[in-house]
Design a protein around this motif. Structure first.
Motif, short mmCIF file in Angstrom:
data_model
loop_
_atom_site.label_atom_id
_atom_site.label_comp_id
_atom_site.label_asym_id
_atom_site.label_seq_id
_atom_site.Cartn_x
_atom_site.Cartn_y
_atom_site.Cartn_z
N VAL A 106 5.84 41.11 26.40
CA VAL A 106 6.66 40.09 25.73
C VAL A 106 6.09 39.93 24.33
O VAL A 106 4.96 39.44 24.17
N ALA A 107 6.83 40.34 23.33
CA ALA A 107 6.32 40.34 21.96
C ALA A 107 7.00 39.28 21.11
O ALA A 107 8.22 39.11 21.19
N VAL A 108 6.19 38.58 20.31
CA VAL A 108 6.72 37.70 19.28
C VAL A 108 6.16 38.22 17.95
O VAL A 108 5.00 38.04 17.64
N PRO A 109 6.97 38.93 17.18
CA PRO A 109 6.48 39.65 16.00
C PRO A 109 6.22 38.74 14.80
O PRO A 109 7.03 38.65 13.87
N ILE A 110 5.06 38.09 14.81
CA ILE A 110 4.73 37.22 13.68
C ILE A 110 4.20 38.02 12.49
O ILE A 110 4.20 37.52 11.36
N THR A 111 3.70 39.23 12.73
CA THR A 111 3.23 40.07 11.63
C THR A 111 4.06 41.35 11.62
O THR A 111 4.66 41.71 12.64
N PRO A 112 4.08 42.09 10.50
CA PRO A 112 3.38 41.86 9.23
C PRO A 112 4.08 40.84 8.34
O PRO A 112 5.22 40.50 8.66
N PRO A 113 3.41 40.37 7.25
CA PRO A 113 2.08 40.77 6.82
C PRO A 113 0.99 40.10 7.66
O PRO A 113 1.21 39.04 8.26
N ARG A 114 -0.17 40.74 7.72
CA ARG A 114 -1.28 40.23 8.52
C ARG A 114 -1.76 38.88 8.02
O ARG A 114 -2.36 38.11 8.77
N THR A 115 -1.52 38.57 6.76
CA THR A 115 -1.97 37.29 6.22
C THR A 115 -1.37 36.10 6.95
O THR A 115 -1.89 34.98 6.85
N VAL A 116 -0.30 36.34 7.69
CA VAL A 116 0.29 35.27 8.51
C VAL A 116 -0.75 34.65 9.43
O VAL A 116 -0.71 33.44 9.72
N VAL A 117 -1.70 35.45 9.91
CA VAL A 117 -2.62 34.96 10.93
C VAL A 117 -3.68 34.03 10.36
O VAL A 117 -4.53 33.52 11.11
N ARG A 118 -3.64 33.77 9.06
CA ARG A 118 -4.51 32.70 8.52
C ARG A 118 -4.01 31.32 8.98
O ARG A 118 -4.74 30.33 8.88
N GLY A 119 -2.78 31.27 9.46
CA GLY A 119 -2.30 30.03 10.04
C GLY A 119 -2.91 29.78 11.40
O GLY A 119 -3.72 30.55 11.91
N TYR B 140 0.87 29.66 3.29
CA TYR B 140 2.20 29.90 3.84
C TYR B 140 2.76 31.23 3.38
O TYR B 140 2.68 31.59 2.21
N VAL B 141 3.35 31.99 4.32
CA VAL B 141 3.96 33.27 3.99
C VAL B 141 5.14 33.50 4.94
O VAL B 141 5.10 33.10 6.10
N VAL B 142 6.20 34.10 4.41
CA VAL B 142 7.34 34.48 5.24
C VAL B 142 7.09 35.90 5.73
O VAL B 142 6.81 36.80 4.94
N ASN B 143 7.20 36.10 7.04
CA ASN B 143 6.86 37.41 7.59
C ASN B 143 8.03 38.39 7.47
O ASN B 143 9.10 38.05 6.95
N ARG B 144 7.78 39.60 7.98
CA ARG B 144 8.78 40.68 7.87
C ARG B 144 10.07 40.33 8.59
O ARG B 144 11.14 40.83 8.24
N MET B 145 9.99 39.48 9.61
CA MET B 145 11.18 39.10 10.37
C MET B 145 11.92 37.92 9.74
O MET B 145 12.93 37.47 10.26
N GLY B 146 11.39 37.41 8.62
CA GLY B 146 12.05 36.32 7.93
C GLY B 146 11.84 34.95 8.55
O GLY B 146 12.62 34.02 8.29
N MET B 147 10.79 34.79 9.36
CA MET B 147 10.52 33.50 10.01
C MET B 147 9.97 32.52 8.99
O MET B 147 8.99 32.80 8.29
N ARG B 148 10.58 31.35 8.90
CA ARG B 148 10.24 30.37 7.86
C ARG B 148 9.90 29.00 8.47
O ARG B 148 10.30 28.70 9.59
N ALA B 149 9.18 28.23 7.68
CA ALA B 149 8.85 26.85 8.09
C ALA B 149 10.06 25.96 7.85
O ALA B 149 10.51 25.81 6.73
N GLU B 150 10.57 25.38 8.94
CA GLU B 150 11.71 24.48 8.81
C GLU B 150 11.27 23.03 8.75
O GLU B 150 12.06 22.14 8.44
N ASN B 151 10.00 22.79 9.05
CA ASN B 151 9.44 21.44 9.03
C ASN B 151 8.25 21.41 8.09
O ASN B 151 7.29 22.17 8.28
N VAL B 152 8.28 20.54 7.09
CA VAL B 152 7.21 20.43 6.10
C VAL B 152 6.91 18.96 5.86
O VAL B 152 7.83 18.16 5.62
#
Length: 482
Positions: free
Chosen positions: A287-300, A341-353
């Motif tokens: 079961v995959a949830v593709p949060i990367t790339p970019p790898r910098t996402v994992v600083r979250g 904050y970074v938007v990943n390759r799948m276009g996942m964005r923060a909807e709550n700020v």
């Protein structure tokens, strides 16, 4: 009450064939994805008369896959990219990562034969560029041929094993499954194998306990094909058999994307069950949830519905998705501060700020006090370059203290998780189907997702195509020793 679509399919006795055999060959291969193509090529090149059939036009799930093959031990691609490896290191890592005993004969054979299999693929047109791409998990956007594809450089594996890249990606941009299939199709066309498309296999035919053929339906008519040496099942898994999923991996019914085609209906599993085959790993799944790339996402930081961390964010995204689905009730959030904050390759964005962690917690429905505690503890350790709780690699550890703060929704109900079941029919190290009493079914072999995966508990990207093509060839060599 059992569901008919999950029930075993009994074989047909040869004496019960009403019209005899319509055709025959030494080897019959059912399914023309990557596993079936490799099987057919190997058998034909060994001098066998081969019938390779598919219910549609061939390609199957393999053609739609990312195309990664998990290979290692010191392949030419690894050496060309400056990566050293040994079969024993590969086996030790995979035993840990997949949850299969290190002395398992199938795992041993796979690792020992990986260099030869790599070279066989290259000889048959599947090129790999010997360049390492440092974004793990997914296929590169270019033609780089080597990646980390199973969390090799992340905790817990890097604590026990030297990180080695083994995800081999065929030399074409982005998803490469179609490229792999096309190269193998081209190789098959250069052999004498007979390819029969739009032939839907229905039942195995037996003479006593020996599998001697298969019945197929063509344009509404039923035909029987005799196999003098053996039948190889390479017809896919059971990701689209909802009755089997409900029985064994019901959580897969909750995700948005089951990887496969309608041919992954469990037919191979059911016909082997009709012969008393053993099964294993039926509750295992990728079961995959593709949060990367970019790898910098994992600083979250990833938290659950209680506002608590539960995993190191730099792990393989298949482990992350599996953990969220099976251990966290399908609920997780990826949190950032503004500079990270970074938007990943799948276009996942923060909807709550929000301006504070407490405000953010209230907005997304987490316990504010607990999230504040979680972030305070993480930030205190991160100020020293440490992740004391889950040992995320220090290069990805940084305090998240600069407002505003954002949350990316990782809940199973709201984003696209991708998965498929891993369990299935037990086979030996030559792809022979194994019965519940430990004996093998004469004349019957299975490869690819038609068999149980090497991955018994967890997955590494590339295992499916790697083991499918490898054990398809092993089936051919078992039937046709030279």
């Amino acid at each position: 009450m059992s569901d008919a679509l999950a029930d075993p399919i009994p074989p047909l006795a040869v004496d019960d064939l009403e019209d005899g055999w319509s055709d025959e060959a030494d080897v019959i291969v059912v399914g023309l994805g990557a596993a079936g193509l490799a099987t057919s090529i190997e058998a034909a090149e060994r001098g066998a008369d081969v019938i390779a059939l598919d219910r549609s036009g061939g390609g199957g799930t393999s053609a739609n896959a990312g195309g990664i093959l998990y290979l290692g031990g010191g392949t030419a691609t690894q050496l060309g990219a400056g990566v050293s490896d040994t079969p024993s290191e590969m086996r030790a890592f995979l035993a840990d990562a997949l949850g299969r005993p290190a002395d398992d004969p199938r795992l041993t054979a796979y690792c020992a034969g990986s260099i030869d299999h790599h070279d066989w693929l290259v000889r048959h047109g599947v090129a790999f560029e010997p360049v390492f791409w440092d974004e793990p998990g997914m296929e590169p956007p270019g033609t780089e041929g080597l990646i980390y594809s199973g969390g090799e450089d992340a905790n817990p594996y890097r604590q026990q094993h030297r990180p080695v890249a083994r995800g081999h990606v065929p030399a074409t941009p982005n998803a490469a499954g179609w490229f792999l299939v096309e190269r193998l199709r081209d190789a098959l066309e250069r052999t004498s194998a007979r390819v029969l498309t739009d032939h839907r296999a229905e039942r195995l035919v037996v003479d006593g306990d020996q599998v001697v053929g298969v019945t197929v339906r063509v344009d509404g008519e039923l035909h029987a094909l005799r196999a003098r040496r053996g039948v190889v099942l390479a017809s896919g898994g059971w990701a689209y058999n909802e009755a089997l999923l409900a029985e064994h991996t019901p959580l897969l019914l909750e995700i948005g994307w089951r990887l496969g085609t309608d041919a992954d209906d469990g037919w191979a599993l059911r016909v082997t069950q009709g012969l008393g085959a053993a099964i294993e790993g039926m509750d295992a799944m990728e079961v995959a949830v593709p949060i990367t790339p970019p790898r910098t996402v994992v600083r979250g930081v990833i938290v659950n519905r209680h506002g608590e961390r539960f995993i190191n964010e730099d792990t393989y995204f298949g482990h992350l998705g599996q953990t969220i689905l099976t251990e966290q009730d399908g609920v997780a959030w990826l949190l950032f501060d503004e500079p990270r904050y970074v938007v990943n390759r799948m276009g996942m964005r923060a909807e709550n700020v929000c301006e504070t962690w407490s405000e953010l917690a209230e907005e997304i429905g987490l316990p504010p006090a607990r999230l504040a505690e979680t972030m305070a503890a993480y930030n205190e350790a991160a100020a020293h370059g440490e992740d004391r709780q889950f040992a995320k690699a220090s290069e990805w550890v940084v305090p998240l203290t600069e407002a505003p703060f954002g949350a990316i929704d990782l809940r199973v109900a709201t984003i696209l998780y991708a998965g498929f079941p891993l369990g299935g029919t037990v086979t030996d190290d030559h792809a022979r189907v194994v019965r519940q009493d430990g004996t093998t079914v004469p004349g019957l072999y299975a490869a690819g997702r038609a068999a149980g995966s090497l991955a018994l508990e967890r997955y590494c990207s590339g295992i499916s195509l790697g083991e499918g093509t490898f054990f398809g060839r092993r089936a051919a060599t078992a039937m046709l020793p030279q």
